[in-house]
Design a protein around this motif. Structure first.
Motif, mmCIF file in Angstrom:
data_model
loop_
_atom_site.group_PDB
_atom_site.id
_atom_site.type_symbol
_atom_site.label_atom_id
_atom_site.label_comp_id
_atom_site.label_asym_id
_atom_site.label_seq_id
_atom_site.Cartn_x
_atom_site.Cartn_y
_atom_site.Cartn_z
ATOM 1 N N ASP A 237 -17.028 26.693 58.956
ATOM 2 C CA ASP A 237 -17.761 27.668 57.661
ATOM 3 C C ASP A 237 -16.949 28.761 57.657
ATOM 4 O O ASP A 237 -16.556 29.013 56.520
ATOM 5 C CB ASP A 237 -19.138 27.948 58.208
ATOM 6 C CG ASP A 237 -20.071 26.484 58.023
ATOM 7 O OD1 ASP A 237 -19.632 26.034 57.328
ATOM 8 O OD2 ASP A 237 -21.055 26.652 58.456
ATOM 9 N N PRO A 238 -16.516 29.557 58.501
ATOM 10 C CA PRO A 238 -15.925 30.975 58.337
ATOM 11 C C PRO A 238 -14.395 30.720 57.902
ATOM 12 O O PRO A 238 -13.990 31.474 56.859
ATOM 13 C CB PRO A 238 -15.311 31.557 59.938
ATOM 14 C CG PRO A 238 -16.589 30.878 60.602
ATOM 15 C CD PRO A 238 -17.054 29.338 59.953
ATOM 16 N N VAL A 240 -13.618 28.323 55.549
ATOM 17 C CA VAL A 240 -13.942 27.909 54.198
ATOM 18 C C VAL A 240 -14.265 28.971 53.462
ATOM 19 O O VAL A 240 -13.703 29.038 52.395
ATOM 20 C CB VAL A 240 -15.248 26.712 53.933
ATOM 21 C CG1 VAL A 240 -15.571 26.676 52.719
ATOM 22 C CG2 VAL A 240 -14.725 25.491 54.642
ATOM 23 N N GLN A 241 -14.874 30.097 53.865
ATOM 24 C CA GLN A 241 -15.220 31.148 53.393
ATOM 25 C C GLN A 241 -14.216 32.034 53.191
ATOM 26 O O GLN A 241 -14.052 32.680 52.244
ATOM 27 C CB GLN A 241 -16.430 31.997 54.183
ATOM 28 C CG GLN A 241 -17.745 31.354 54.199
ATOM 29 C CD GLN A 241 -18.648 31.723 55.288
ATOM 30 O OE1 GLN A 241 -18.322 32.896 55.872
ATOM 31 N NE2 GLN A 241 -19.805 31.276 55.481
ATOM 32 N N ALA A 242 -13.261 32.143 54.075
ATOM 33 C CA ALA A 242 -12.129 33.070 54.152
ATOM 34 C C ALA A 242 -11.059 32.585 53.031
ATOM 35 O O ALA A 242 -10.421 33.166 52.283
ATOM 36 C CB ALA A 242 -11.088 32.911 55.530
ATOM 37 N N ALA A 244 -12.114 30.540 50.647
ATOM 38 C CA ALA A 244 -12.616 30.568 49.238
ATOM 39 C C ALA A 244 -12.789 32.046 48.470
ATOM 40 O O ALA A 244 -12.708 32.128 47.375
ATOM 41 C CB ALA A 244 -14.231 30.147 49.115
ATOM 42 N N ALA A 245 -12.475 33.129 49.431
ATOM 43 C CA ALA A 245 -12.529 34.467 48.845
ATOM 44 C C ALA A 245 -11.161 34.642 48.445
ATOM 45 O O ALA A 245 -11.068 35.910 47.785
ATOM 46 C CB ALA A 245 -12.775 35.298 50.126
#
Length: 251
Positions: A237-238, A240-242, A244-245
């Motif tokens: 998850d971290p 994917v978030q990084a 996506a940002a």
């Protein structure tokens, strides 16, 4: 793959793994100075073709330079033998890709390329810069220790002077030993010439690496060894978030 090409690729891999086996014995028992008798240079015609490729093809020059620096530095800094190769692996750098392309097109350069690397490394004194042909009849001069300090970014920018910002001043051996870098660079590779994307990716790498280190400490109580499935699962998850940002053009 021909027998000659297989042998040459194996020899180039030995250069990349110079921190193990026989190379460790060599570094432990020899002073860090050029050998009394340098490895023989390739034939003049073959050397001219190699240097033509270096001048015309930056990717090939980057590969040759990395192999030269790694070979020379393993002799001059035996305590860090193999560190550049380990960091290149951590950073998923395309080492040998351009060399393989050239030797696929011209198999007769297999052995001469190996000879060229060994001869130039043997003939260069510790602390001396490496000078290689570049485009438009010019040349590029590279400081070995500066290249190591700024690695892996220096693979694509050999004259880079600033240490990668996402490492927080950590020395090269520590970077190469950090298992979190294997996942960091696989999802956030080194960017191209766009300084904005490079900066954003660098910042994202620092965040992902810190999260990975925290997770390893939480699960194992240390940062030693390689990543396991449990740490990898927690990092999904971290990551994917990084990614996506980042702006779409920087992903």
């Amino acid at each position: 793959m021909t027998r000659l090409r297989a042998r040459t690729v194996a020899l180039l891999v030995v250069l990349l793994l110079a921190g193990t086996g026989a190379a460790l014995l060599w570094n432990a028992t020899h002073a860090p100075s050029p050998p009394a008798v340098a490895f023989p240079a390739p034939a003049a015609e073959a050397q001219a073709r190699i240097e033509h490729h270096m001048a015309a093809d930056k990717a090939f020059r980057d590969d040759l330079l990395f192999l030269l620096v790694a070979t020379l530095r393993d002799r001059c800094e035996p305590a860090q033998a193999g560190v550049l190769a380990r960091m290149a692996n951590r950073a998923s750098l395309p080492v040998l890709a351009a060399v393989s392309t050239v030797t696929t097109q011209d198999a007769s350069l297999d052995r001469p390329i190996y000879q060229y690397i060994q001869h130039r490394a043997d003939a260069t004194g510790c602390g001396q810069p490496l000078r290689l042909p570049a485009g438009d009849g010019g040349s590029v001069e590279v400081d070995i220790e500066q290249y190591a300090r700024t690695f892996p970014d220096s693979y694509f920018d050999p004259q880079r002077s600033s240490v990668p910002r996402d490492f927080g001043g950590r020395p090269l051996p520590e970077r190469a030993g950090n298992a979190c870098n294997s996942v960091v660079y696989s999802v956030l590779p080194l960017g191209g010439g766009d300084w904005r994307c490079s900066t954003l990716r660098s910042n994202a790498r620092a965040r992902v690496r810190a999260l990975c280190e925290d997770e390893m400490q939480r699960q194992h109580g240390h940062l030693r060894g390689e990543l396991d499935a449990a740490v990898g699962h927690a990092m999904q998850d971290p990551i994917v978030q990084a990614v996506a940002a980042l702006p779409a053009e920087c992903r």
